[in-house]
Design a protein around this motif. Structure first.
Motif, short mmCIF file in Angstrom:
data_model
loop_
_atom_site.label_atom_id
_atom_site.label_comp_id
_atom_site.label_asym_id
_atom_site.label_seq_id
_atom_site.Cartn_x
_atom_site.Cartn_y
_atom_site.Cartn_z
N ARG A 12 -9.39 -5.48 8.31
CA ARG A 12 -8.23 -5.06 9.47
C ARG A 12 -8.98 -6.09 10.97
O ARG A 12 -8.18 -6.56 11.50
CB ARG A 12 -8.16 -3.78 9.76
CG ARG A 12 -7.12 -3.50 11.07
CD ARG A 12 -6.80 -2.02 11.10
NE ARG A 12 -7.92 -1.02 11.13
CZ ARG A 12 -8.73 -0.90 12.29
NH1 ARG A 12 -8.43 -1.42 13.37
NH2 ARG A 12 -9.80 -0.05 12.16
N GLN A 32 -7.73 4.18 9.88
CA GLN A 32 -6.72 3.54 9.25
C GLN A 32 -5.36 4.17 9.08
O GLN A 32 -4.48 3.42 9.10
CB GLN A 32 -7.42 3.47 7.73
CG GLN A 32 -7.00 2.36 6.63
CD GLN A 32 -7.16 1.13 7.06
OE1 GLN A 32 -8.19 0.71 7.64
NE2 GLN A 32 -6.53 0.32 6.55
N THR A 74 2.28 -2.35 14.80
CA THR A 74 0.86 -2.36 14.99
C THR A 74 0.64 -3.23 16.21
O THR A 74 -0.37 -2.75 16.92
CB THR A 74 0.28 -3.07 13.90
OG1 THR A 74 0.59 -2.65 12.59
CG2 THR A 74 -1.26 -3.45 13.78
#
Length: 199
Positions: free
Chosen positions: A25, A51, A60
Motif C-alpha cells: 500500500r 488495512q 482512499t
C-alpha cells in the motif's frame, strides 16, 4: 534519532504476512512497524487496523487527506510525511496536498471533503473539539457507516501520531522526499524525525 531503533527486517521473517500488505500500500515498509515488531501482537493489531480502516466506501484519497489534516493538527511530522506520500499514491495531486490546510476556502475541495477534513482537524486537537455542527455537516454528505470510516482514520492516526512522536521514529526516504517537495512550503520539516534513514 529514534529512541527505540527499528529491528532489521531479516530478524523478523515470521512477520512478513503483516509487512507485505503495508509495504504494497505504501511502497515501503515503515520504521514504525519495524519498531513495533519487538511486540508482534501489537504490530499485527496495528497493521490489521490500518488495512481495514482503508476499506469501505469513502474514497482512499479522502481518507489519506483526513489522515494528513489530523496528523498536522496533532503536530506529528513523521505522519504528515507519510500521509502526504500516501495521498500521492491514492491519486491526490501535489497542489491539493500542498493546500490541504486551506480546505475551507480552496476551490480544490468539495463540500463533502471540507466536512470530512473539518472533523479531522477538530477531532485531532487536544482536547477534542468535534461538535454537533461538524456531524450535522458530515451527515449531509456521508451515511453513518462512512462517518465511522472517517472517525476510524482520525483515531488510527491519533495512535500513530503519539507513537511516532514519542519514539522519534526515523523518517524513510520516500515520505521525506514527498514531504520536502509537496508540503515544505506549508511549514513541514522533519523535526525530531531527523533526516531520512539511509540518505
Amino acid at each position: 534519532m529514534a529512541r527505540i531503533p527499528p529491528l532489521p527486517r531479516e530478524e523478523v521473517p515470521d512477520l512478513e504476512d503483516a509487512f507485505g500488505p503495508v509495504e504494497q500500500r505504501m511502497g515501503f515498509l515503515p520504521n514504525s512497524l519495524l519498531t513495533m515488531a519487538r511486540r508482534p501482537d501489537i504490530l499485527r493489531a496495528v497493521a490489521s487496523l490500518a488495512q481495514v480502516a482503508r476499506t469501505g466506501t469513502v474514497p482512499t484519497e479522502l481518507k489519506e487527506l483526513v489522515a494528513l489534516v489530523a496528523s498536522t493538527a496533532a503536530g506529528c511530522r513523521y505522519c504528515q510525511a507519510h500521509t502526504a506520500s500516501n495521498a500521492t499514491r491514492a491519486g491526490a495531486g501535489a497542489e491539493k496536498i500542498a493546500n490541504v490546510w486551506s480546505y475551507e476556502t480552496s476551490d480544490l475541495f468539495s463540500d463533502a471533503e471540507r466536512a470530512a477534513l473539518r472533523l479531522a482537524h477538530h477531532a485531532a486537537l487536544v482536547p477534542n473539539q468535534a461538535t454537533e455542527e461538524d456531524f450535522a455537516e458530515l451527515r449531509r454528505h456521508f451515511d453513518d457507516g462512512e462517518i465511522v470510516e472517517i472517525v476510524t482514520i482520525v483515531a488510527l492516526f491519533g495512535f500513530l501520531n503519539r507513537w511516532n512522536d514519542t519514539i522519534a521514529t526515523d523518517l524513510e526516504p520516500r515520505p521525506f522526499a514527498i514531504a520536502s517537495e509537496v508540503i515544505a512550503e506549508a511549514g513541514w520539516e522533519p523535526g525530531k524525525h531527523s533526516t531520512p534513514q539511509g540518505a
